[in-house]
Enzyme design. Structure first.
Site, mmCIF file in Angstrom:
data_model
loop_
_atom_site.group_PDB
_atom_site.id
_atom_site.type_symbol
_atom_site.label_atom_id
_atom_site.label_comp_id
_atom_site.label_asym_id
_atom_site.label_seq_id
_atom_site.Cartn_x
_atom_site.Cartn_y
_atom_site.Cartn_z
ATOM 1 C CE LYS A 1 23.697 3.150 42.442
ATOM 2 N NZ LYS A 1 23.616 4.535 42.016
ATOM 3 C CB SER B 1 27.791 0.529 43.575
ATOM 4 O OG SER B 1 28.170 -0.245 44.674
ATOM 5 C CE1 TYR C 1 22.843 1.696 45.682
ATOM 6 C CE2 TYR C 1 24.484 0.150 46.482
ATOM 7 C CZ TYR C 1 24.167 1.373 45.936
ATOM 8 O OH TYR C 1 25.149 2.269 45.628
HETATM 9 P P1 NAD Z 1 23.510 10.092 49.539
HETATM 10 O O1 NAD Z 1 22.289 9.385 50.005
HETATM 11 O O2 NAD Z 1 24.250 10.940 50.512
HETATM 12 O O3 NAD Z 1 23.182 10.981 48.260
HETATM 13 C C1 NAD Z 1 22.183 10.645 47.318
HETATM 14 C C2 NAD Z 1 21.232 11.843 47.219
HETATM 15 O O4 NAD Z 1 20.245 11.546 46.239
HETATM 16 C C3 NAD Z 1 20.505 12.131 48.547
HETATM 17 O O5 NAD Z 1 20.708 13.479 48.903
HETATM 18 C C4 NAD Z 1 19.042 11.844 48.228
HETATM 19 O O6 NAD Z 1 18.179 12.706 48.926
HETATM 20 C C5 NAD Z 1 18.997 12.045 46.712
HETATM 21 N N1 NAD Z 1 17.943 11.289 46.031
HETATM 22 C C6 NAD Z 1 17.615 9.984 46.152
HETATM 23 N N2 NAD Z 1 16.595 9.681 45.331
HETATM 24 C C7 NAD Z 1 16.275 10.820 44.664
HETATM 25 C C8 NAD Z 1 15.298 11.146 43.690
HETATM 26 N N3 NAD Z 1 14.416 10.248 43.231
HETATM 27 N N4 NAD Z 1 15.251 12.409 43.209
HETATM 28 C C9 NAD Z 1 16.122 13.349 43.668
HETATM 29 N N5 NAD Z 1 17.067 13.097 44.596
HETATM 30 C C10 NAD Z 1 17.141 11.840 45.101
HETATM 31 O O7 NAD Z 1 24.471 8.985 48.925
HETATM 32 P P2 NAD Z 1 25.987 9.136 48.440
HETATM 33 O O8 NAD Z 1 26.831 8.323 49.351
HETATM 34 O O9 NAD Z 1 26.325 10.546 48.183
HETATM 35 O O10 NAD Z 1 25.891 8.340 47.064
HETATM 36 C C11 NAD Z 1 25.762 8.988 45.816
HETATM 37 C C12 NAD Z 1 25.713 7.934 44.739
HETATM 38 O O11 NAD Z 1 26.875 7.128 44.809
HETATM 39 C C13 NAD Z 1 24.521 6.985 44.868
HETATM 40 O O12 NAD Z 1 24.022 6.729 43.582
HETATM 41 C C14 NAD Z 1 25.116 5.743 45.473
HETATM 42 O O13 NAD Z 1 24.408 4.600 45.091
HETATM 43 C C15 NAD Z 1 26.518 5.755 44.873
HETATM 44 N N6 NAD Z 1 27.491 5.035 45.682
HETATM 45 C C16 NAD Z 1 27.745 5.410 46.974
HETATM 46 C C17 NAD Z 1 28.667 4.695 47.737
HETATM 47 C C18 NAD Z 1 28.951 5.067 49.189
HETATM 48 O O14 NAD Z 1 29.534 4.261 49.914
HETATM 49 N N7 NAD Z 1 28.591 6.257 49.636
HETATM 50 C C19 NAD Z 1 29.360 3.601 47.180
HETATM 51 C C20 NAD Z 1 29.087 3.261 45.847
HETATM 52 C C21 NAD Z 1 28.161 3.984 45.104
#
Ligand code: NAD
Length: 290
Positions: free
Chosen positions: A161, A132, A157
């Protein structure tokens, strides 16, 4: 790449589900896991992934699995021949992470360690990690580049990362077989053009785009705009965004790079902020630089 099997953690989530579409369309097989901490479950079935199957006409092998359940993760790795991994699963709410730091450190760090151990034990060393822009903290210069210092992080958070990135760096130094790309995203938004999948969190929404969508759906009364004295045309804040499908295809590009270049060890890539068609620029940079 056809026939290679990708293990997708957090596959039922927002970015994971869109990425699964791109992976299947690029000819990969997908084995996805999710614990539904922030995605919709229908009796053990991942609603978003059922829709991914509808969009692509291809099957997704799915397991309801928590990455904290080390034995179950190991078992799934033993059941399939996994060639590479995309690691999306994480808790990601900045505000919540300040209230529940131990939950965030446990979920994101221990979950990642369990995953890496399962990979190592089955000789799978190719990993794309969802990092991130949070790892930068308050920027020292703009636009931010991959070379910008990291670690000056302002929330729990983001620190999870950052710590994972440091761990991945150490891991890649310990054994040259590791081939890892961390992608530091800035603000993915949008949905698959079919409209069948999109951002559909089960936790309270905090990011601006899903918040606006909640207002449009009548679930929230209004959007509040914070700040009116930024150095922008109307004084309100400006952010750069990347379309979710561009981000998804960036993952496929990263995966292909891992498979064609076996001595990457550890690389970091960002989608360049403040540009139009950002990930196109990002993928281009990525291919040039590696
Ligand atoms: P999201 O919450 O929609 O998807 C993450 C998924 O991981 C969820 O479905 C959740 O149920 C699952 N999860 C969490 N902990 C878990 C565990 N211990 N075991 C199994 N499953 C688990 O989030 P997203 O927006 O799709 O983000 C995906 C990744 O991208 C994340 O790592 C997030 O930190 C990173 N990210 C997202 C953004 C954003 O703005 N969406 C920006 C930068 C980084």
């Amino acid at each position: 790449m056809a026939g290679k099997t990708v293990f997708v953690t957090g596959g039922a989530g927002y970015i994971g589900s869109h990425c699964c579409v791109e992976l299947l369309e690029a000819g990969y097989n997908v084995v996805a896991v999710d614990n539904f901490a922030n995605s919709v479950e229908d009796d053990g079935v991942a609603t978003a992934l059922k829709r991914v199957e509808k969009i692509t006409g291809k099957p997704v092998t799915f397991y309801k699995c928590d990455l904290l359940d080390r034995e179950r993760v190991m078992k799934i790795f033993d059941q399939h021949k996994i060639d590479c991994v995309i690691h999306f699963a994480a808790l990601k709410a900045v505000g919540e992470s300040m209230q529940l730091p131990l939950q965030y450190y446990k979920n994101n760090l221990i979950g990642t360690i369990n995953l890496l151990e399962a990979m190592k034990s089955t000789n799978c060393f190719d990993l794309v990690f969802s990092s991130s822009c949070c790892v930068y903290g308050d920027p020292e210069f703009l636009p931010i580049t991959e070379e910008h210092p990291t670690g000056n992080v302002t929330n729990v958070y983001g620190r999870t990362k950052y710590f994972i990135e440091e761990m991945l760096k150490d891991l890649s130094k310990s054994d040259p077989k590791w081939n890892i790309i961390s992608l530091r995203y800035f603000n993915p938004v949008g949905a698959h053009p079919s409209g069948l999948i999109g951002e559909d969190p089960t936790k309270e929404v905090q990011n601006v785009m899903p918040f606006i969508a909640s207002v449009a759906l009548g679930k929230k009364p209004h959007v509040t705009i914070f700040g009116n004295d930024y150095n922008t045309p109307d004084g309100t804040g400006v952010r750069d965004y990347i379309h979710i499908m561009d981000l998804a295809s960036g993952h496929v590009a990263a995966l292909k790079k891992l498979q064609t270049t076996k001595d990457l060890q550890y690389k970091v890539r960002i989608n360049v902020p403040n540009t139009i068609g950002q990930l196109t620029v990002f993928v281009f940079q990525f291919l040039l630089k590696c």
